[in-house]
Write an enzyme that holds these catalytic residues in place. Sequence first.
Site, short mmCIF file in Angstrom:
data_model
loop_
_atom_site.label_atom_id
_atom_site.label_comp_id
_atom_site.label_asym_id
_atom_site.label_seq_id
_atom_site.Cartn_x
_atom_site.Cartn_y
_atom_site.Cartn_z
N CYS A 88 -9.11 -4.42 -23.71
CA CYS A 88 -8.65 -3.96 -22.40
C CYS A 88 -7.32 -4.59 -22.00
O CYS A 88 -6.82 -4.39 -20.90
CB CYS A 88 -9.71 -4.21 -21.33
SG CYS A 88 -10.18 -5.94 -21.20
N ASP B 179 -4.01 -12.33 -22.19
CA ASP B 179 -4.24 -13.77 -22.23
C ASP B 179 -4.32 -14.29 -23.66
O ASP B 179 -3.83 -15.37 -23.95
CB ASP B 179 -5.54 -14.14 -21.48
CG ASP B 179 -5.30 -14.23 -19.99
OD1 ASP B 179 -4.26 -14.80 -19.60
OD2 ASP B 179 -6.11 -13.71 -19.20
N GLU C 13 -10.39 -13.64 -25.03
CA GLU C 13 -9.00 -13.84 -24.61
C GLU C 13 -8.55 -15.28 -24.81
O GLU C 13 -7.47 -15.67 -24.38
CB GLU C 13 -8.78 -13.36 -23.18
CG GLU C 13 -9.79 -13.84 -22.16
CD GLU C 13 -9.59 -13.20 -20.78
OE1 GLU C 13 -8.58 -12.55 -20.52
OE2 GLU C 13 -10.50 -13.39 -19.94
N HIS D 148 0.83 -1.20 0.00
CA HIS D 148 0.00 0.00 0.00
C HIS D 148 0.87 1.24 0.00
O HIS D 148 0.50 2.27 -0.55
CB HIS D 148 -0.92 0.00 1.23
CG HIS D 148 -2.09 -0.90 1.06
ND1 HIS D 148 -2.53 -1.74 2.04
CD2 HIS D 148 -2.91 -1.08 0.01
CE1 HIS D 148 -3.58 -2.41 1.59
NE2 HIS D 148 -3.83 -2.03 0.38
C1 PEP Z 1 -6.24 -9.71 -20.52
O1 PEP Z 1 -6.09 -10.93 -20.40
O2 PEP Z 1 -5.82 -9.06 -21.50
C2 PEP Z 1 -6.91 -8.94 -19.46
C3 PEP Z 1 -7.19 -7.66 -19.61
O3 PEP Z 1 -7.19 -9.57 -18.30
P1 PEP Z 1 -6.12 -9.88 -17.13
O4 PEP Z 1 -4.84 -9.16 -17.50
O5 PEP Z 1 -6.73 -9.37 -15.90
O6 PEP Z 1 -6.02 -11.35 -17.23
MG MG Z 2 -7.22 -12.03 -18.93
#
Ligand code: PEP
Ligand code: MG
Length: 564
Positions: free
Chosen positions: A496, A449, A425, A183
Site C-alpha cells: 500500500c 517507510d 515497513e 478543505h
Molecule cells: C507506507 O509507509 O508505505 C504507508 C503506506 O504508510 P504511511 O505512508 O501512511 O506511513
Molecule cells: Mg508507513
Amino acid sequence: MIKGKGISKGIGFGKVFIFEKRKRKIKKVIVENSENELEKFKTALNKVEKEIEETIQQSSGTEKEIMNAYLMILKDPTLVIETENLIKNLKYNAEYAIEERFNKIIEMFKKINDEYMAERAKDIIDIKEKLLDKILKDENIKLNKLPQNIIIVAKELTTSETAKLDFKNVSGIITEIGGVNSHTAIMARTHSIPLITEIHNINEIFNNEQYICMNGSTGEIFINPTKEEENNLLEQQKLIEEEKNKLEEYKNKETKTKDGFKVELVSNIGIPSDVEKVIESTAEGIGLFRTEFLYMDNEKMPTEEEQFLSYKEVAEKMQGKPVIIRTLDVGGDKEIKYLNLPKEENPFLGFRAIRICLANIEMFKIQLRAILKASAYGNISIMIPMISSIEELRKTKQIVEECKKELQEKNIKFKKDIKLGIMIEIPSTAIMAEQFAKECDFFSIGTNDLIQYTVAVERGNEKISNLYSKYNPAVIRLIKMAIDGAHKEGIFCGMCGEVAGDSKFIPILIGMGLDEFSMNSNKILQARKVITNLEKKQCEKLVENIIKLDSSNKIKEELENFKK
Ligand code: PEP
Ligand code: MG
C-alpha cells in the site's frame, strides 16, 4: 501570464467572477436587558444549525462530513456556554459576545503552528460569520446561483463558501490564500475543478471584465489570452481528456496479466467520503484506510461511536468488497495536538503508530472495538502499522482478543474470524517475514517507510532525496523477502506504499507474485492497464535478473530495457 501554485489539476476557461466578502465592524454595547441578547444568540444558533442540517440532507461525501463537523463545533457546550456567560455576566450585546469568544478560540488555533489547526481556525471563523449574518441580517452573495462558465477569484474561499458553490458553473478557482490540505482544495479536487493559489495582490490584478484561462497543474493563468495561448490550453485539455477516456475501457475489468495471473487492485483512502472515488475508479476494495485522518480531523479523540459509524459507512458502501482498516498511525510527521505526544529528537525512530497504541491500551481498545463492531456490516480486516518485533504482534493480538470478549459479553455482533494483518515497513520485520507470517493473516508492504528505514533517509528530506530510492537493491530484496515469506506460510501479501501504483515498478511486483496493489483511486485504471499488458513469466525473468544487480542505476536501466 501570471503564475501561482496549482493545487487542483485541470484546465479552466471562463469569465472572472470576483467574490468579495463584506467587511463589518462589530460594536461593543453594554446592554441593560441581557435576556434579549441571549434570545438573539439562541435564535441565531438555531437558524444556523437548521441551515447546516439542511445542507447535510442535500449533500454527500466530503461536503456532508465537513458540515457534520460544523454542527459539532456549533454544539460545543463550552463555546456556547462561554458566549452566553459574556452576555449574562458582562452584559455584552450578542454580536460582540460572539466576536469576542469565537476570536479567542480562533487565535488559539492560529497560534499552534500547524497547517491542519490553521484550517480548523478557518472553519470556526466561517461559523462565527454565519451566526453574525443571522443577527445582523446580513447574507452573503448567492454562491449557489452563479452565472455559467466563471472562474471564481477570491482572496480566500472558506470551506462553507466552497461547499455552497454551484460546481457545474465553475470552471476554476483562483485565490490569494489557500493550502494544499485545505478543505477547499480537497473539494476542488473532488469536483475536478482547477484551483490556483498564492496569487498576491489578487484584487489589483483581476476585474469582472476579464476572460481568463488557467492550468491547475502548472499554476499558469492567462488574462485575456491571445488566440495562440487559448488554443494551446485547449490542446492540453483535449490530451488530458483523451488520456482519461482511453482508460475508461479498463473500468469494471478483472485485473490479470496476459497469462492469467490475477491480482487485487484496491484503493488507499483517508476519510470515508473518499469511497466515492474508489467506487468510480472500479477499484476492487480498499487496501489501506489511514484512520489517523479521523483523529486529525478532530479537536479531540473521536469517540468509539463516531469511529464505528465511519468504519461502518465505508464497509457498507463497499458492499462486501475487502476493506483493510489500519489502526492509528501517528507520530513521525503526523501530529495530533490533543494526544500531547512528547517532542522527540528523531520522531521517525521514536514513539509512533503501534508503539503509541501499546502504551495507551484503553485508547487502542476504543478503536479496535469500533472496527470490530463495524466488521458486522462488511468485509473488514484489521491492519497494524510499524510492527518491528514479534512481541508487538502477539501483544496486539491479545488486546484484540480482549476486545472481542468484551463485545461478546455485551452480545454485540462482530465478525468472529476477522483477519488481522501487519504492515511490512521496517526492515527487521521484512527480514523475519516468514516468522511473522506464521502468526498473522496477511501482509501489506509500506514502501514509503520501508525505503526510509532501509537506506536511513527521512522520507521528506529534500537534501538527500536522491538516496531515497525504490530501486535500491536492498529495498528490492526486502520486498521479495516479505512476499516470499508470506507465500511460504500461505498468506497473501499486498502493498500500500506509493510504489504499488508506480507503472514502471509494477512489473517487478508482478514478477515477485504480489497479490494485492493498493493506491490512490486516480491511479487505479492506469495500473490496471499496465498489469493487463504484462506477462507474469516475463516479469519473473526480470526479477531473476534484477535481484543479481548491485546498484539502483543498474536496476533502473534493466527496467527501462524491459520489454512488455
Ligand atoms: C507506507 O509507509 O508505505 C504507508 C503506506 O504508510 P504511511 O505512508 O501512511 O506511513
Ligand atoms: Mg508507513
